[in-house]
Design a protein around this motif. Sequence first.
Motif, PDB file in Angstrom:
ATOM      1  N   HIS A 113       0.994  -1.158   0.143  1.00  0.00           N
ATOM      2  CA  HIS A 113      -0.113  -0.189  -0.286  1.00  0.00           C
ATOM      3  C   HIS A 113       1.461   1.024  -0.065  1.00  0.00           C
ATOM      4  O   HIS A 113       0.305   2.702  -0.873  1.00  0.00           O
ATOM      5  CB  HIS A 113      -1.124   0.026   1.104  1.00  0.00           C
ATOM      6  CG  HIS A 113      -2.077  -1.211   0.784  1.00  0.00           C
ATOM      7  ND1 HIS A 113      -1.738  -2.516   0.790  1.00  0.00           N
ATOM      8  CD2 HIS A 113      -3.191  -0.817   0.902  1.00  0.00           C
ATOM      9  CE1 HIS A 113      -2.977  -2.559   0.219  1.00  0.00           C
ATOM     10  NE2 HIS A 113      -4.077  -2.304   0.643  1.00  0.00           N
ATOM     11  N   ILE A 130      -1.526   3.415  -1.796  1.00  0.00           N
ATOM     12  CA  ILE A 130      -3.277   3.096  -1.580  1.00  0.00           C
ATOM     13  C   ILE A 130      -3.404   3.920  -0.279  1.00  0.00           C
ATOM     14  O   ILE A 130      -4.564   3.707  -0.307  1.00  0.00           O
ATOM     15  CB  ILE A 130      -3.009   1.522  -1.762  1.00  0.00           C
ATOM     16  CG1 ILE A 130      -2.926   0.660  -3.078  1.00  0.00           C
ATOM     17  CG2 ILE A 130      -4.343   1.032  -1.816  1.00  0.00           C
ATOM     18  CD1 ILE A 130      -3.159  -1.006  -3.611  1.00  0.00           C
ATOM     19  N   PHE A 131      -2.343   3.445   0.479  1.00  0.00           N
ATOM     20  CA  PHE A 131      -2.531   3.939   2.297  1.00  0.00           C
ATOM     21  C   PHE A 131      -2.108   5.819   2.176  1.00  0.00           C
ATOM     22  O   PHE A 131      -0.746   6.057   1.497  1.00  0.00           O
ATOM     23  CB  PHE A 131      -1.378   2.872   2.599  1.00  0.00           C
ATOM     24  CG  PHE A 131      -1.992   3.011   4.181  1.00  0.00           C
ATOM     25  CD1 PHE A 131      -3.103   3.453   4.923  1.00  0.00           C
ATOM     26  CD2 PHE A 131      -1.133   4.059   4.947  1.00  0.00           C
ATOM     27  CE1 PHE A 131      -3.517   3.064   6.261  1.00  0.00           C
ATOM     28  CE2 PHE A 131      -1.372   4.063   6.620  1.00  0.00           C
ATOM     29  CZ  PHE A 131      -3.049   3.348   6.702  1.00  0.00           C
ATOM     30  N   ASN A 132      -3.477   6.797   2.438  1.00  0.00           N
ATOM     31  CA  ASN A 132      -3.161   7.837   2.343  1.00  0.00           C
ATOM     32  C   ASN A 132      -2.728   8.042   3.703  1.00  0.00           C
ATOM     33  O   ASN A 132      -4.591   8.773   4.176  1.00  0.00           O
ATOM     34  CB  ASN A 132      -4.635   7.979   1.583  1.00  0.00           C
ATOM     35  CG  ASN A 132      -4.186   9.624   1.875  1.00  0.00           C
ATOM     36  OD1 ASN A 132      -3.346  10.311   1.252  1.00  0.00           O
ATOM     37  ND2 ASN A 132      -5.532  10.748   1.467  1.00  0.00           N
ATOM     38  N   ASP A 139       0.290   6.894  -7.687  1.00  0.00           N
ATOM     39  CA  ASP A 139      -0.918   7.358  -6.661  1.00  0.00           C
ATOM     40  C   ASP A 139      -2.036   6.309  -6.366  1.00  0.00           C
ATOM     41  O   ASP A 139      -3.529   7.028  -7.065  1.00  0.00           O
ATOM     42  CB  ASP A 139      -0.524   8.534  -7.177  1.00  0.00           C
ATOM     43  CG  ASP A 139      -2.004   9.067  -6.177  1.00  0.00           C
ATOM     44  OD1 ASP A 139      -2.263   8.320  -4.730  1.00  0.00           O
ATOM     45  OD2 ASP A 139      -2.628  10.053  -6.871  1.00  0.00           O
ATOM     46  N   HIS A 195      -3.998   5.513  -4.607  1.00  0.00           N
ATOM     47  CA  HIS A 195      -5.522   6.128  -3.799  1.00  0.00           C
ATOM     48  C   HIS A 195      -6.099   7.100  -4.365  1.00  0.00           C
ATOM     49  O   HIS A 195      -7.386   7.347  -4.482  1.00  0.00           O
ATOM     50  CB  HIS A 195      -5.287   6.893  -2.173  1.00  0.00           C
ATOM     51  CG  HIS A 195      -6.146   7.593  -1.537  1.00  0.00           C
ATOM     52  ND1 HIS A 195      -6.864   6.288  -0.943  1.00  0.00           N
ATOM     53  CD2 HIS A 195      -6.129   8.522  -1.420  1.00  0.00           C
ATOM     54  CE1 HIS A 195      -7.238   6.651  -0.513  1.00  0.00           C
ATOM     55  NE2 HIS A 195      -7.328   8.835  -0.844  1.00  0.00           N
ATOM     56  N   VAL A 240     -10.169   7.602  -6.092  1.00  0.00           N
ATOM     57  CA  VAL A 240     -10.933   8.263  -5.222  1.00  0.00           C
ATOM     58  C   VAL A 240     -11.866   8.980  -6.527  1.00  0.00           C
ATOM     59  O   VAL A 240     -12.657   8.805  -7.016  1.00  0.00           O
ATOM     60  CB  VAL A 240     -10.185   9.494  -4.736  1.00  0.00           C
ATOM     61  CG1 VAL A 240     -11.088  10.605  -4.024  1.00  0.00           C
ATOM     62  CG2 VAL A 240      -9.511   8.780  -3.441  1.00  0.00           C
TER      63      VAL A 240
END
Length: 312
Positions: free
Chosen positions: A238, A243-245, A257, A259, A263
């Motif tokens: 992640h 993925i992990f913001n 990026d 994540h 979105v």
Amino acid sequence: MSTRQGEPQGSDGEAASVPQRAKMTLPRLAEMKREGERIVMVTAYDHPSAQVAEEAGVDIVLVGDSAAMVVLGYESTVPVTMDEMLVLTRAVRRATKTPLMIGDMPFGSYEGSNELAVSNAQRFVKEAGCDAVKLERGGQSVDRARAIIRAGIPVMGHVGLTPQTATSLGGFKTQGKSAEAAAKLAEETLALQAVGCFSIVFEAIPAAVTKALMPQIDVPVIGIGAGPDTDGQVLVFHDLLGIFNSHSPKFVKRYADVHGQMVAGVRSYTEDVRAGRFPAEEHSYTIDADELEAFKGYLSAESLAGRSPWDW
Ligand code: KIV
């Protein structure tokens, strides 16, 4: 209800083809160290992330207890349980064919006794198909590693910053920054090697300390924030894909990026549904015109109001 089962996987109706590679083994890892071939390890926590690791051709997949934070939303790795880890690990196993697959023993699953450590390591192997397990720290963990190895399960050690005990290390900090601390790190590493660990993770250690220590170590060392001189590298899936913001440590290099892309994708879907743009004709199923006419005739001839399905 989903109709995805049985539908073609690719636009041409074929499953994506993955190049055939030989299954990773412990002797092959040792050989890679001897030959100076760099070892690539990545974490995975579910079927899609494992498929990505498989297709990308990594050497080792770790089902890390970092899942606690990046997948399950806990504040630290401490709360994740064996049962939670096993659910994730089984999903990873179903997509992991070629890399060596390692289960990360969560906090509380091995410290209490050698018996506890062996029985939980066996669960990773028997219930989730792991090839090996990983546990953190030197000291008492050296005894646990020895017991698990004697029970026939390969063990990867983990020294330096060990997130399960980060509180007693003063937080998520670089380790081995004084000569004394670096010497302790060296002793832990050599003790883990002496009891038979097939590989050791170095986390958050000054690059120069790693470089000085490497000639003493016979087993493959996999680094994360330990500089370029280890035999291989590991990153959290992640973190590397974005993925992990949330805040990511200095040692993370972001290669994507995801994540942001996720979105943007879900936002476009939301806008399309609200504007009536989705679903379009190409997303809808059809029925033969005759069948449809017959159905409409049935609807106009019968009064369905007030009838239970069981009356039909
Ligand atoms: O849990 C994990 O992801 C790990 C790696 C960072 C080595 O232990």
